[in-house]
Design a protein around this motif. Structure first.
Motif: not given
Length: 179
Positions: A9-12, A27-34, A49-55
């Motif tokens: 959503x922020x363009x990254x 209110x939920x932003x992250x990566x889901x392992x399936x 801003x924490x998307x890279x670390x979460x990925x």
């Protein structure tokens, strides 16, 4: 392992392997392992801003799951509802035919043997001719057909797991880990 470009959503933009999905809700932003269940790795930020670390954490968790669990099988487990013979999946028959030059018909089971990464092979399991056919020969041939199918399914599962694990190791080499 296949990857795809994901723009959050922020363009990254991120290179994301299959089995990992992006979740962006109110209110939920992250990566889901399936893979072998689900687990969410939160960005712990509303701005992404924490998307890279979460990925990176999600990729690491995905690799750990792939290393432990067998690959999900795409093989059919039950006969389709329209199959009327009562035979297991991948086995049909008995097929009765008369070969050229023969005066007697013979019968056999047709067995479909799955092969990972290529089309299934067909195999015939002989039962007998119309003169030698007995219920005992029928059951012996059926047992052989079931055993052949079972061996092929086990080999398929091993090959699928091996391929999935090799693809997981390639993620590190391709630089996807830690994105």
């Amino acid at each position: 392992m296949k990857t795809r470009q994901v723009t959050i959503f922020n363009g990254e933009r991120f290179e994301v392997p299959q089995c990992i999905q992006r979740i962006d809700h109110q209110s939920t932003h992250g990566w889901q392992v399936r893979y072998n269940g689900t687990k969410l790795f939160s960005d712990h930020s509303q701005d992404g801003s924490g998307a890279a670390v979460a990925l990176a954490a999600a990729v690491k968790a995905l690799q750990a799951r792939i290393a432990k669990a067998p690959a999900p099988s795409r093989l059919q487990r039950r006969p389709s509802g329209t199959k009327t013979s009562g035979l297991p999946v991948g086995i049909s028959g008995p097929v009765v035919r008369q070969r050229a030059g023969s005066r007697v018909r013979d019968c056999s089971f047709a067995v479909s043997l799955p092969c990972y990464g290529s089309p299934p092979r067909g195999r015939s399991v002989y039962i007998g001719t119309e003169n030698t056919y007995t219920p005992e020969k029928y059951h012996a041939a059926l047992a052989k057909a079931v055993a052949l199918r079972g061996e092929a399914e086990a080999a398929y599962q091993r090959a699928a797991t091996r391929a999935r694990r090799a693809g997981s190791k390639a993620l590190v080499k391709d630089g996807v880990e830690g994105a």
